[in-house]
Design a protein around this motif. Structure first.
Motif, PDB file in Angstrom:
ATOM      1  N   ASP A 113       1.260  -1.201   0.137  1.00  0.00           N
ATOM      2  CA  ASP A 113       0.396   0.144  -0.159  1.00  0.00           C
ATOM      3  C   ASP A 113       1.239   1.375   0.409  1.00  0.00           C
ATOM      4  OD1 ASP A 113      -2.103  -1.523   0.287  1.00  0.00           O
ATOM      5  OD2 ASP A 113      -2.963  -1.122   1.912  1.00  0.00           O
ATOM      6  N   MET A 249      -2.960   4.111  -2.741  1.00  0.00           N
ATOM      7  CA  MET A 249      -2.671   3.014  -3.721  1.00  0.00           C
ATOM      8  C   MET A 249      -2.726   1.617  -3.854  1.00  0.00           C
ATOM      9  SD  MET A 249      -0.721   3.337  -7.695  1.00  0.00           S
ATOM     10  CE  MET A 249      -1.655   4.377  -7.703  1.00  0.00           C
ATOM     11  N   HIS A 250      -3.444   0.691  -4.045  1.00  0.00           N
ATOM     12  CA  HIS A 250      -3.495  -0.485  -2.797  1.00  0.00           C
ATOM     13  C   HIS A 250      -2.327  -1.438  -4.475  1.00  0.00           C
ATOM     14  CE1 HIS A 250      -5.293   0.423   0.077  1.00  0.00           C
ATOM     15  NE2 HIS A 250      -6.945   0.730  -0.946  1.00  0.00           N
ATOM     16  N   LEU A 251      -1.118  -1.903  -4.460  1.00  0.00           N
ATOM     17  CA  LEU A 251      -0.309  -2.840  -5.106  1.00  0.00           C
ATOM     18  C   LEU A 251      -0.723  -4.277  -4.602  1.00  0.00           C
ATOM     19  CD1 LEU A 251       2.328  -0.271  -5.869  1.00  0.00           C
ATOM     20  CD2 LEU A 251       0.397  -0.477  -6.702  1.00  0.00           C
ATOM     21  N   ARG A 257      -6.681  -4.346   0.713  1.00  0.00           N
ATOM     22  CA  ARG A 257      -7.188  -2.887   0.181  1.00  0.00           C
ATOM     23  C   ARG A 257      -7.440  -2.321   1.507  1.00  0.00           C
ATOM     24  NH1 ARG A 257      -7.321  -3.325  -5.137  1.00  0.00           N
ATOM     25  NH2 ARG A 257      -8.544  -1.545  -5.296  1.00  0.00           N
ATOM     26  N   SER A 271      -6.505   3.082  -8.492  1.00  0.00           N
ATOM     27  CA  SER A 271      -6.067   2.651  -8.884  1.00  0.00           C
ATOM     28  C   SER A 271      -4.709   3.531  -9.714  1.00  0.00           C
ATOM     29  CB  SER A 271      -6.984   2.393 -10.286  1.00  0.00           C
ATOM     30  OG  SER A 271      -7.833   3.418 -10.470  1.00  0.00           O
ATOM     31  N   GLU A 282      -1.987   0.923 -10.725  1.00  0.00           N
ATOM     32  CA  GLU A 282      -2.614  -0.679 -10.043  1.00  0.00           C
ATOM     33  C   GLU A 282      -1.302  -1.194 -10.137  1.00  0.00           C
ATOM     34  OE1 GLU A 282      -5.310  -1.724  -8.242  1.00  0.00           O
ATOM     35  OE2 GLU A 282      -6.229   0.008  -7.135  1.00  0.00           O
TER      36      GLU A 282
END
Length: 349
Positions: A113, A249-251, A257, A271, A282
């Motif tokens: 994150d 941002m969630h990778l 998440r 994203s 992402e």
């Protein structure tokens, strides 16, 4: 020329005649600024889309330059420079330092994150007394610190738009945008923001970003704690976050998440983000950035073609190097294309 109406060329040619020694006092004329709006982005009808830049005395800027050199030399000698701060130096090193480790973690299938944070009117709200305290803590020459204290106190400014002047106002906080000392003073003020943070932190002037791996035990709580420490720092040093512009941002495919808060406000998840003018997705693919860079370069190339009648190489090549190639080369070390279709798009320009 600054608000004093003195041209730098005149000062240079008459320096032997007009130069007098200063006795540690900042002349009042050096504390006065004309603030002019510089367009940033968006609608030109909105005042919030302009950056206020201070035009100050040219003579004062010469003095600021000498003091800045002394301050930078002191920071280098005593190794007091913040290695996480890349503002006013290099966007390329910022992206490389922060994003490449994230790419390596993401390639292993792990989840990360990233919090992109933004301060509200950071340069204009720096508290003067707290800034002076930080300068004193660096063991700077007392004469330099006292000069800066006088330089910041009792400042006056007015806004100038199309030759129309506003009423003069007193400046009670902040470092002047457009001054020589402003950037280095702000970097010093914000230099300790990463103390006690467990995640990876990187700064670009007033835009900090922080990342944590969140697919391991305690990863989400560590990110939450780091954001809490940043909140406490902002409250202590009176530099507030613009929560509406802070993003998460969630990778990673297995990213939980999670939701994060600052000042009881849930940070917006995104994203697609902007990091120093580069599009970050992402999935960390660079196709969008390649298309954007090639599009901007092509439009500039079209302007050159329509505006310049000559087709001689010696005329077009300097314009191409100065106006077109920068769009293709800005931070390309980070977003360099690796898919053939992206390479073709860029090279077609």
């Amino acid at each position: 020329m600054g608000p004093d109406g003195i041209h730098p060329k005149l000062l240079k040619e008459l320096s032997d005649v007009i130069a007098k020694p200063l006795t540690g006092v900042v002349p009042e004329d050096w504390k006065f600024a004309n603030v002019v709006p510089i367009y940033k982005k968006g609608s030109r009808e909105e005042s919030g889309n302009y950056r206020p830049v201070s035009l100050t005395s040219v003579v004062g800027k010469l003095m600021e330059t000498m003091l800045k050199e002394r301050i930078v030399e002191h920071l280098k000698t005593h190794r007091l420079q913040d290695q996480k701060q890349h503002g006013f130096t290099s966007c390329q090193t910022n992206l490389y330092y922060f994003c490449y480790p994230i790419k390596k973690i993401n390639d292993t299938g792990s989840a990360v994150d990233i919090a992109y944070l933004d301060f509200s009117k950071a340069f204009d709200t720096v508290p003067h007394r707290r800034l002076i305290n930080k300068l004193q803590s660096l063991s700077l020459d007392s004469n330099i610190v006292e000069w800066i204290r006088q330089w910041l106190s009792d400042r006056q400014q007015r806004v100038v738009v199309n030759g129309v002047y506003s009423v003069q106002g007193l400046v009670t906080s902040g470092v002047p945008q457009g001054s020589v000392l402003g950037p280095i003073l702000f970097n010093i003020f914000i230099s300790d923001i990463a103390e006690g943070i467990n995640g990876k932190v990187c700064l670009s002037a007033d835009d900090p970003k922080i990342c944590n791996r969140v697919d391991v035990p305690g990863g989400i709580s560590q990110m939450t704690n780091d954001l809490g420490k940043l909140k406490k720092w902002s409250e202590l040093w009176q530099l507030s976050f613009n929560v509406d512009k802070c993003k998460i941002m969630h990778l990673g495919r297995k990213n939980p998440r999670a939701e994060y808060r600052i000042f009881d406000t849930v940070l917006t998840s995104t994203s697609e983000g902007w990091d120093l003018g580069v599009i970050i997705l992402e999935d960390l693919r660079v196709s969008s950035q390649c298309n954007r860079a090639a599009g901007n370069a092509s439009r500039m190339l079209g302007c050159v073609g329509r505006g310049i009648s000559s087709r001689k190489r010696e005329v077009l090549m300097p314009l191409y190097r100065a106006l077109v190639r920068p769009h293709l080369e800005y931070c390309v070390q980070y977003w360099r294309p690796y898919l053939q279709k992206d390479i073709d798009i860029v090279e077609r320009v």
